[in-house]
Design an enzyme around this catalytic site. Sequence first.
Site, PDB file in Angstrom:
ATOM      1  N   GLU A 105      12.051  19.136 -23.866  1.00 10.98           N
ATOM      2  CA  GLU A 105      11.234  19.482 -22.696  1.00 10.98           C
ATOM      3  C   GLU A 105      11.763  20.760 -22.026  1.00 10.98           C
ATOM      4  OE1 GLU A 105       8.467  18.033 -22.025  1.00 10.98           O
ATOM      5  OE2 GLU A 105       8.588  16.104 -23.063  1.00 10.98           O
ATOM      6  N   GLU A 150      -3.205  18.072 -11.893  1.00  3.17           N
ATOM      7  CA  GLU A 150      -3.469  18.466 -13.272  1.00  3.17           C
ATOM      8  C   GLU A 150      -4.924  18.809 -13.523  1.00  3.17           C
ATOM      9  OE1 GLU A 150      -1.231  16.222 -16.083  1.00  3.17           O
ATOM     10  OE2 GLU A 150      -2.402  16.966 -17.770  1.00  3.17           O
ATOM     11  N   HIS A 192       2.466  18.872 -26.824  1.00  9.18           N
ATOM     12  CA  HIS A 192       2.190  17.449 -26.642  1.00  9.18           C
ATOM     13  C   HIS A 192       0.900  16.991 -27.306  1.00  9.18           C
ATOM     14  CE1 HIS A 192       5.517  17.719 -23.916  1.00  9.18           C
ATOM     15  NE2 HIS A 192       5.428  16.444 -23.570  1.00  9.18           N
ATOM     16  N   ASN A 220       2.001  20.577 -21.075  1.00 10.96           N
ATOM     17  CA  ASN A 220       1.692  19.769 -22.263  1.00 10.96           C
ATOM     18  C   ASN A 220       1.813  20.551 -23.553  1.00 10.96           C
ATOM     19  OD1 ASN A 220       1.106  17.215 -21.146  1.00 10.96           O
ATOM     20  ND2 ASN A 220      -0.748  18.110 -20.267  1.00 10.96           N
ATOM     21  N   HIS A 260       2.044  14.061 -29.297  1.00  9.72           N
ATOM     22  CA  HIS A 260       1.667  12.685 -28.949  1.00  9.72           C
ATOM     23  C   HIS A 260       1.057  11.966 -30.130  1.00  9.72           C
ATOM     24  CE1 HIS A 260       1.618  12.955 -24.296  1.00  9.72           C
ATOM     25  NE2 HIS A 260       2.675  12.297 -24.747  1.00  9.72           N
ATOM     26  N   ARG A 293       0.830  -1.229   0.000  1.00 12.62           N
ATOM     27  CA  ARG A 293       0.000   0.000   0.000  1.00 12.62           C
ATOM     28  C   ARG A 293       0.850   1.258   0.000  1.00 12.62           C
ATOM     29  NH1 ARG A 293      -3.542  -2.787   3.710  1.00 12.62           N
ATOM     30  NH2 ARG A 293      -5.202  -3.682   2.470  1.00 12.62           N
ATOM     31  N   ARG A 306      -1.361  22.798 -14.614  1.00 13.32           N
ATOM     32  CA  ARG A 306      -0.382  21.774 -14.965  1.00 13.32           C
ATOM     33  C   ARG A 306      -0.514  21.323 -16.419  1.00 13.32           C
ATOM     34  NH1 ARG A 306       1.706  16.566 -11.373  1.00 13.32           N
ATOM     35  NH2 ARG A 306       3.258  15.927 -12.914  1.00 13.32           N
ATOM     36  N   HIS A 332      10.233  10.561 -28.205  1.00 10.45           N
ATOM     37  CA  HIS A 332       9.194  11.431 -27.643  1.00 10.45           C
ATOM     38  C   HIS A 332       9.532  12.917 -27.818  1.00 10.45           C
ATOM     39  CE1 HIS A 332       6.280  12.897 -24.686  1.00 10.45           C
ATOM     40  NE2 HIS A 332       7.271  13.546 -24.089  1.00 10.45           N
ATOM     41  N   LYS A 379       8.706  23.578 -13.475  1.00 11.32           N
ATOM     42  CA  LYS A 379       7.803  22.438 -13.352  1.00 11.32           C
ATOM     43  C   LYS A 379       7.393  22.266 -11.886  1.00 11.32           C
ATOM     44  CE  LYS A 379       6.401  18.032 -14.689  1.00 11.32           C
ATOM     45  NZ  LYS A 379       6.651  16.728 -15.253  1.00 11.32           N
ATOM     46  N   LYS A 436       4.115  11.817 -11.158  1.00 15.17           N
ATOM     47  CA  LYS A 436       3.282  10.975 -12.018  1.00 15.17           C
ATOM     48  C   LYS A 436       4.018   9.665 -12.242  1.00 15.17           C
ATOM     49  CE  LYS A 436       0.916  14.130 -15.135  1.00 15.17           C
ATOM     50  NZ  LYS A 436       0.754  14.386 -16.564  1.00 15.17           N
TER      51      LYS A 436
HETATM   52  N1  LIG Z   1       6.045  10.685 -15.450  1.00 17.85           N
HETATM   53  C1  LIG Z   1       6.114  11.716 -16.258  1.00 17.85           C
HETATM   54  O1  LIG Z   1       5.676  12.803 -15.949  1.00 17.85           O
HETATM   55  C2  LIG Z   1       6.762  11.529 -17.567  1.00 17.85           C
HETATM   56  C3  LIG Z   1       7.084  12.627 -18.363  1.00 17.85           C
HETATM   57  C4  LIG Z   1       7.739  12.454 -19.584  1.00 17.85           C
HETATM   58  C5  LIG Z   1       8.063  11.166 -19.991  1.00 17.85           C
HETATM   59  N2  LIG Z   1       7.735  10.104 -19.214  1.00 17.85           N
HETATM   60  C6  LIG Z   1       8.076   8.726 -19.620  1.00 17.85           C
HETATM   61  O2  LIG Z   1       9.484   8.606 -19.675  1.00 17.85           O
HETATM   62  C7  LIG Z   1       9.815   7.538 -20.530  1.00 17.85           C
HETATM   63  C8  LIG Z   1      10.965   7.954 -21.426  1.00 17.85           C
HETATM   64  O3  LIG Z   1      12.068   8.246 -20.605  1.00 17.85           O
HETATM   65  P1  LIG Z   1      13.523   8.440 -21.186  1.00 17.85           P
HETATM   66  O4  LIG Z   1      13.473   9.287 -22.384  1.00 17.85           O
HETATM   67  O5  LIG Z   1      14.365   8.839 -20.057  1.00 17.85           O
HETATM   68  O6  LIG Z   1      13.867   6.988 -21.739  1.00 17.85           O
HETATM   69  P2  LIG Z   1      14.557   5.707 -21.101  1.00 17.85           P
HETATM   70  O7  LIG Z   1      14.299   5.583 -19.677  1.00 17.85           O
HETATM   71  O8  LIG Z   1      14.130   4.578 -21.943  1.00 17.85           O
HETATM   72  O9  LIG Z   1      16.100   6.005 -21.327  1.00 17.85           O
HETATM   73  C9  LIG Z   1      16.619   6.155 -22.630  1.00 17.85           C
HETATM   74  C10 LIG Z   1      17.807   5.244 -22.905  1.00 17.85           C
HETATM   75  O10 LIG Z   1      18.998   5.800 -22.358  1.00 17.85           O
HETATM   76  C11 LIG Z   1      19.660   4.881 -21.499  1.00 17.85           C
HETATM   77  N3  LIG Z   1      20.246   5.691 -20.443  1.00 17.85           N
HETATM   78  C12 LIG Z   1      19.566   6.350 -19.481  1.00 17.85           C
HETATM   79  N4  LIG Z   1      20.428   7.075 -18.758  1.00 17.85           N
HETATM   80  C13 LIG Z   1      21.661   6.880 -19.251  1.00 17.85           C
HETATM   81  C14 LIG Z   1      22.943   7.380 -18.913  1.00 17.85           C
HETATM   82  N5  LIG Z   1      23.110   8.266 -17.961  1.00 17.85           N
HETATM   83  N6  LIG Z   1      23.997   6.952 -19.632  1.00 17.85           N
HETATM   84  C15 LIG Z   1      23.832   6.078 -20.660  1.00 17.85           C
HETATM   85  N7  LIG Z   1      22.633   5.593 -21.032  1.00 17.85           N
HETATM   86  C16 LIG Z   1      21.562   5.986 -20.317  1.00 17.85           C
HETATM   87  C17 LIG Z   1      18.593   3.938 -21.049  1.00 17.85           C
HETATM   88  O11 LIG Z   1      19.123   2.679 -20.699  1.00 17.85           O
HETATM   89  C18 LIG Z   1      17.702   3.861 -22.270  1.00 17.85           C
HETATM   90  O12 LIG Z   1      18.214   2.916 -23.182  1.00 17.85           O
HETATM   91  C19 LIG Z   1       8.560   7.207 -21.303  1.00 17.85           C
HETATM   92  O13 LIG Z   1       8.034   6.005 -20.828  1.00 17.85           O
HETATM   93  C20 LIG Z   1       7.617   8.362 -20.979  1.00 17.85           C
HETATM   94  O14 LIG Z   1       6.275   7.951 -20.989  1.00 17.85           O
HETATM   95  C21 LIG Z   1       7.102  10.264 -18.022  1.00 17.85           C
END
Ligand SMILES: NC(=O)c1ccc[n+]([C@@H]2O[C@H](COP(=O)([O-])OP(=O)(O)OC[C@H]3O[C@@H](n4cnc5c(N)ncnc54)[C@H](O)[C@@H]3O)[C@@H](O)[C@H]2O)c1
Length: 1589
Positions: A198, A268, A279, A276, A283, A134, A272, A295, A258, A156
């Site tokens: 971003e 949101e 986006h 977006n 998206h 929980r 908030r 993305h 942010k 989030k």
């Molecule tokens: N929660 C939120 O508010 C929010 C906002 C935006 C995006 N997201 C989510 O985030 C995700 C995308 O995240 P991302 O772009 O970080 O992708 P990711 O987590 O897949 O990382 C990208 C790649 O880089 C590698 N990597 C990460 N850090 C590294 C480092 N320091 N050195 C070498 N390699 C490294 C990872 O292994 C991966 O292969 C999506 O699922 C998206 O939906 C969430």
Amino acid sequence: MAEADILKVSILGKESIHCGFHLVPYIAHTVIATLHASTYVLITDSNIAKIHLPAFEAEFQSALQVAQPNGIAPKSRFLSLVIPPGETSKSREGKAKIEDFLLLHRCTRDTVVLALGGGVIGDLVGFVAATFMRGVRFVQIPTTLLAMVDSSVGGKTAIDTPHGKNLIGAFWQPEYIFIDAALLETLPSREFSNGMAEVVKTAAIWDEEQFAALESRHTEIFAAIQSPSQNFSGRTKKTRSAAQELLLFVIVGSISVKAHIVTIDERETGLRNLVNFGHTIGHAIEAILTPTILHGECVSVGMILEGEISRQLGILSQVGVGRLTRCLKAYNLPVSLSDPRIANIPAAKWLTVNRLLDIMRVDKKNSGDEKKIVILSKIGATYEPKATIVRDVIIAKTLSEAAKVIPGVPTKNPVKMATPGSKSISNRALVLAALAQGTCRLKNLLHSDDTQVMMAALIELKGASFIWEDGGETLVVQGGGGSLSVPHKGKEIYLGNAGTAARFLTTVCTLVQGPGETTVITGNARMKQRPIGPLVDALRANGSTIDYLESAGCLPLSIAPQGLKGGTIQLAASVSSQYVSSVLLCAPYAAEPITLELTGGQVISQPYIDMTIAMMRTFGVVVSRRVDQATGKLLDIYDIPRGVYTNPADYNIESDASSATYPLAIAAITGTTCTIQNIGSSSLQGDARFAIEVLQGMGCTVVQTPTETTVTGPPVGQLKAIEEIDMEVMTDAFLTATVLAAVANGKTRIIGIANQRVKECNRIRAMIDELAKFGVDTNELEDGLEIIGKPIGELKKGVSVHCYDDHRVAMSFSVLSTVISDTVIEEKRCVEKTWPNWWDDLENKIGLKVQGIELDSPVAEASGTVNADADASIILIGMRGSGKTFTGHLAASRLSWTCLDADAIFEEKHQIGVRQFVHMHGWPAFRDAETVILRELLATKSKNHVISLGGGIVETAEARDLLKEYAHKGPVVLIMRPIDEIVAYLGVEAARPAYGEPIEAVFNRRAPWFKDCASHEFVNHVGVDTSIADKKGTRHEVIRFFKHITGQEPNLAPNLAPGKRSYFLSLTFPDVTPALHHIENLTQGVDAVELRVDLLSDSFGTSIPSVPYVKDQIAALRRSTSLPLIFTIRTVSQGGAFPDSAQEEAFELLKLALALGTEYLDVEISLPEPMIKELVRRKGHSKIIASWHDWSGEMKWDGPVVKEKYAVADRLGDIIKIVGKAESLRDNFTLYDFVSEANSKPNAKPIIAINMSGMGQMSRVLNETFTPVSHPLLPTKAAPGQLSFAEIQKALHLLGQLPPRRFALFGTPIAYSMSPTLHNTGFEILGLPHLYELHETAEVGESIKAVITAPDFGGASVTIPFKLDIIPLLDKLSPAAQAIGAVNTIVPLRTDGTNPILYGENTDWLGIRHCVHSRVHDGSLHAALVIGAGGTARAAIYALHSLKAQTIYIYNRTRSNAQALADEFSRANVQVLDTLDSWPSGIVPPNVIVSTVPSSATTTSSEPGSLHLSSNLFGYKDGPAVVIDMAYKPAETALLALAKGAGDNWESVRGLDVLLEQGYVQFELWTGRKCPRNVVAERVRAKYAETVV
Ligand SMILES: NC(=O)c1ccc[n+]([C@@H]2O[C@H](COP(=O)([O-])OP(=O)(O)OC[C@H]3O[C@@H](n4cnc5c(N)ncnc54)[C@H](O)[C@@H]3O)[C@@H](O)[C@H]2O)c1
């Protein structure tokens, strides 16, 4: 613990975001000290674990030790879990895996979970923490920029499901977010840019100051992550570099915004929403382009499109859109859907307006049907403190590629507006204001790349400072008075491809004074090719020290800081007036006054020099131009006094005068009034004269003050033509004049515009062609055009105007479209070059409605262009001695066409040998005569001929053109043979003239011409010393190749049909030749052979095999197997070895494969679409396998990606191939469901669907089309989890997919039959669960009936004495069985799986035919003898007739039986012999003999009652001949024993050989698989040796 300086940011009332560099020790200590827990669990992905996990582990373990001193084991544990990287981990399964780990390790509610990674890890681990027990505490340690500035902040958390991303999750705030910016040093640069999207977004909606920093300091920001920090530098402020400070400033700035927004609106509900921005559309784009485009990249395009929507709504100025565009570009992000990174991927075809709107419909922000978009009002602010509702039509207008102006009267009449600033004036003004003293407010500055880099450079040189006012409408320049400094050490000034900036800044940099070493200016690759030499020469001659750092004459330049000397400067001004302006602008700051002398004759673009001088005067420096005292003529010598510019308080940049012509012309054509501010009679630009000289002449009222121009048009339809107007001083405005002339009364001649033929397009041609669509006539003149005007009502409506990517064409036709309805302007975005917001201004400032139009784009289809005419003659070209004659004759005979040799035709026509002709008339005359013959042949023998041409035909351009043109209609085949073989061959050939030069030289000269002319290539290896097997292989290959390329019999795999299973063998050798000895065994059961071209390697260490090597490999394979080939190039990211970046090389090889007649081409759909289209266009009768490999494991068979990929592959390919990765058995079921659904659609294309990895093996069993298989003899498997053919059959059997069948032999006596061995061996080798048994009965009766009607009946062989008696029990006979009147094979045909049709076939004749044909080739069977008149004799006659035997003699002891047969086969010219002892006089004895009588019935002595055989039988001595004894007992029959003495031309075939051949055919009929001949033959022969003595 090592000291660390931390910057803290507060969120939701707590300072929980801690930022700095090299924070691992700090993190461990802070967590342990403030979050007490029994267990700390760090979760990360394997990419990050490799680099960063050990440091965290070590630090936590030691911190826990310290917390519990005196050697007592620590109370708390530290555990780590590494999971696979990528979005697939963010799933229900991924979450369960972590939960199971936590449960297994007995983690309790006081656990602290640490998420070390990007957004994937953060979202997933956060969600686990939110629900485990929980809810447990968790800590975010983001490692990507995206995660630092976005996903880790705000709480989030979520996972994906097949229905979409982030659909299940929770808000769960972390205890801490540790931002260790040093972690970014290991992040790939594309991922960094991804995060920058971003960062830019946050600044754009909230913080203009931050945005300005991002805009101007992108190079430094990139540099900060590109140079790794040594010895933990940056951990403390003291050790932090300027670049690190900047990076931290940017990250913290973004996070703060942010954090602030989240604090106000955590859940949101409104504010908030702002994060977006970009986006909503981003998206939707991402849904289509994922996972190829990231993305942030999609959001980047989304921001621009949403910015354009704000602009369209009249809320955001073009300045805002322009700044956003340039800023995103600076971080390597795409800003439009036409960016090649996006446009070139096939999925981009799905980016249609409707589809994007459709996807946007399910956005979480929407309220009901209405879409919400964050609308910017300016950089740093939004229109509302939440997303704004926007109607679909508005979104559609921005998204669509074409525009339509609705005709009408401008509602803003009288219009008053300014057009965008002039580019030339903007650049000059920037330099002048920066070099001047005081402050200047520049208004109406054009926002372009040029001005952007110019400002950045001036900041770098500390020459001036800039501040934007009025939301970017005004630029406040604080001039530096000419004081300039060398930039920071090692800092280069980067100018991209901004030409004006490069030229102006070169002289500006010479003004710099020390200290510091040198100033370096550089640019992109294109810039490094553009000339700067004349300017550098002049400055060097004046004493400046300038060095070229790369190529002479081009950037980059290194300029010493020693000031400009001055005095006389000579400059060549015939290339660019910008060199002159550059010196003029800087001249006042030289140590001595400058006299500038222009040399090199013609000075180009004088008006621009005048413009510079005029502007210098406004800034306080007066230049004087010398005059020849004697003639009063102006000289090209200028005197510039020393001095300092003084900034005027305000400087209004003149609007662009060419742009101004469009709104003025709209006033003219619609009878309304328009005033353009900023352009008047005192304008510096030539096009400012348009209003007076053109519009006034056409009947408009024009009022021009020094700074404004007002035009009022006559009533609609009353424009007058101008008889003739010279527009030399305003050439760019001629297009505007032309569209007005189209609706004026009379003819208008526009001259003086010849240069417009070489602008963005041939503008004169473009106007003529596009006006013709409206029904307007024009005449092209040498230096212009004449337009015959028509009343508006007579112009055609609904015209679609092509714009040639030329902004002026688009804008001028939009003027015409204000009076002609339904005119569509295609490519509306081409206006971006000079007036990006033209369509919005048309609507908002002029008051005419504009609609978005989506064009139907022609899409590539899988059909391609098969040569329309299958009968089109084949032309053979190639070196003399390459085998054109051999190939041509063989091809012609197998196609039943006529073969022609152009040399022979030549000799016949000229009545003289080629050699002699050349000797008498010389080569040129011969070439001419040869070309005449080629032309005649192409005209008169264009169908059903194979025409072989002389080797030198390609020597003349005329002949080459003829061939190239013909290649569109029919095949032009280049016959290639290794040059050493040609040399050896020609050594013994003398019929044609000698070359008079080495053959290699001739070959090298012709090779490119041959390649240019040929549509196909045939590799011919008939070397003097090649083996018989090779020769046989070559014959087969000639036949296969020509039947395939003509489409007479494409060599495709029959098992590809629905309901059947097909397989291919993957050849994984670097060199296939050593494997060819085993090819028979390797290809057991399969339908095709795949050549993995990426694994071929002709020399050690190279990753791309050479073209000749690939050709040789294919040729060698072709000689060894006639199975179709699949040509495959897998790149590294698809699990292969070919470099991902070598697309051009891959494309060349794929084209080669088609030219070589390769049957199947595996084409990855990630290849750029234009390349795929070209392959489709060329494929002919070959097939394209459009494939998609998801090696990352991110594609789910029930997710959206696979559907997109399927749709793309379906559009481009004949066969679809999708390869995913299984992580659980279940993934194979989802695959199966996907395939079943796809196949249920009408006309579904065959699909290969496979899951990689051991878990995916099941998918290989279930896959029906072209399952790739391995073989135990292969060195490596082509892919993990690959199975052999036999393994798959066994598995299918065990899964109930391949029911066991029973086969039987009917006859008597059959105890010694070889058939059980033959078939059972075949079944065993192929892994088939069948059984073949003997069924000996005295008659065809109930027991046989029971066998053939049993449900598991698989088939039967029928032998003596039942071949005729069996017929009444069968449902249907094959044509051959019918003609022969005997059946030896029964095949149950199961169409609907219930009641099989019993089909009678005769394979005896095929066995006989094969044994004859492989020894006595086509056309050489003049006569044959058949001995006996039973069922087998009938099969023999049928076979011999099919081989076109001219006469078939038959002998039987009972003559009447023979006669009956002869009568029955009356069409076969069967003649009955009375004796075998001698041949009838006058005949040539036959070269084929087939005996069908038992050996025991024959004798070579004169035993009474036996058939007497004598050596007379073998009377034929003149060529290949064969004798076949169908009796297979004893091994050597009397006939074959006799044949031994018959002479070398006779070959013997034993009954056993025929039995084998017909058995192979039977096997294939029953199983649909080729019989594994080698092994089967070996076992049968062994068995035979045991049983028959
Ligand atoms: N929660 C939120 O508010 C929010 C906002 C935006 C995006 N997201 C989510 O985030 C995700 C995308 O995240 P991302 O772009 O970080 O992708 P990711 O987590 O897949 O990382 C990208 C790649 O880089 C590698 N990597 C990460 N850090 C590294 C480092 N320091 N050195 C070498 N390699 C490294 C990872 O292994 C991966 O292969 C999506 O699922 C998206 O939906 C969430």
